[in-house]
Design a protein around this motif. Structure first.
Motif, short mmCIF file in Angstrom:
data_model
loop_
_atom_site.label_atom_id
_atom_site.label_comp_id
_atom_site.label_asym_id
_atom_site.label_seq_id
_atom_site.Cartn_x
_atom_site.Cartn_y
_atom_site.Cartn_z
N HIS A 8 0.41 -0.12 -17.86
CA HIS A 8 0.61 0.09 -16.42
C HIS A 8 -0.02 -1.03 -15.60
O HIS A 8 -1.14 -1.46 -15.87
N ASP A 13 -0.22 2.93 -11.31
CA ASP A 13 -1.64 3.28 -11.24
C ASP A 13 -2.54 2.44 -12.14
O ASP A 13 -3.61 2.87 -12.53
N HIS A 38 4.65 4.05 -13.86
CA HIS A 38 5.18 5.39 -13.55
C HIS A 38 6.29 5.31 -12.51
O HIS A 38 6.08 4.78 -11.40
N HIS A 246 -4.47 0.73 -18.19
CA HIS A 246 -4.44 0.96 -16.74
C HIS A 246 -5.45 0.07 -16.01
O HIS A 246 -5.76 0.33 -14.84
FE FE Z 1 -1.01 6.54 -15.34
#
Ligand code: FE
Ligand code: AMP
Ligand code: FE
Ligand code: ZN
Length: 277
Positions: A8, A13, A38, A246
């Motif tokens: 990500h 996020d 996402h 992330h």
């Molecule tokens: Fe996530």
């Protein structure tokens, strides 16, 4: 060379720019990276440009939360109009109202986060609870992102509201209709026992066109991988995986290696690609 098929950037996020993920993938010695923000493909142009310059194979993708802990990774999904792409736009539209409503709820208990600072936190991309969590931490209302979810944003807390979702079998069928490749992410989140509940769910999704499941994921030891692989074999699914990187939102996870023990073999990529069109 290993690959990473779940990561990500800050268009959803994560904390890093899409280009930065490409740089990290190259530094980690990966041959391919899937960008799986996402509900959006917004990071793709920037990541693609950098990947071309670096000679890294970049797979366009997204991750869709379908409820009940079932997250679907969709690889080889191209931007533009399409069956799944159009539904992702519908999901993104619903987030704006939801974010505003969450901030209103937090205001009722004296927590003031305004929309502008939230937008800044999110860097203009898909904005959700992790960004609100980061502001709660910044304001001193929580000690960490996880703490912010525990106190304010998790299901049942004051700042929790549901959002528009796609049912997993529908998302799976829409992915195939869009020429893309649906994969069940981190299966332990839909059944910690990796037992009959998961097995039944996989049967339904396999019938809807599911192609793969994450056998490789941070924290999965050899025994866990073997158990997921047996399920995969039973349902004719390919063994995918990735770090779920992330950036600072999940600081214990690194691109390519996850918590240190991850290694996703590259041979699955060709098999997955054969299902894309
Ligand atoms: Fe996530
Ligand atoms: P949203 O899509 O806005 O509902 O936010 C979902 C995201 O929040 C997921 O992708 C997770 O990364 C993150 N998340 C959910 N629960 C937690 C938790 N307990 N701690 C940290 N992050 C979480
Ligand atoms: Fe996920
Ligand atoms: Zn993810």
């Amino acid at each position: 060379m290993p690959v990473d098929l779940h990561a990500h950037s800050r268009v959803s996020d994560g904390s890093d720019a899409p280009e930065k993920l490409v740089d990290l993938a190259v530094a980690a010695g990966l041959s391919a990276l899937a960008l799986t923000d996402h509900d959006t493909l917004e990071g793709l142009p920037a990541a693609r440009a950098r990947a071309e310059a670096c000679g890294l194979r970049l797979i366009p993708g997204t991750e869709i939360s379908c409820g009940g802990g079932l997250h679907l990774i969709v690889l080889f999904l191209e931007p533009g109009p399409g069956p799944l792409q159009d539904r992702l736009a519908w999901i993104r539209d619903g987030r704006e109202d939801r974010n505003r409503a969450i901030l209103d709820r937090l205001a009722t208990i004296g927590i003031d986060i305004d929309e502008d600072e939230l937008a800044e936190e999110a860097g203009g991309g898909v904005t959700g609870r992790p960004h609100i969590a980061a502001r709660l931490v910044a304001h001193g209302h929580a000690e960490s992102i996880t703490d912010a979810f525990d106190r304010y944003l998790g299901a049942g807390r004051i700042g929790y509201l549901p959002r528009r979702t796609l049912e997993a079998a529908d998302a799976t069928a829409l992915a195939r209709a869009s020429g893309a490749v649906p994969i069940v992410a981190h299966p332990h989140t839909l059944d910690p026992d990796l037992g009959p509940r998961l097995d039944a769910r996989l049967q339904v999704l396999a019938d809807a066109g599911l192609v793969g499941i994450e056998v490789h994921y941070p924290g999965y030891d050899a025994d866990t991988r073997a158990r997921v692989r047996r399920l995969a074999d039973r349902h004719g699914l390919l063994a995918s995986g990735g770090s779920d990187y992330h950036g600072t939102y999940k600081p214990h996870l690194q691109l390519g290696v996850g918590d240190g023990g991850l290694e996703v073999p590259d041979d699955v990529l060709e098999a997955l690609a054969e299902h894309a069109r």
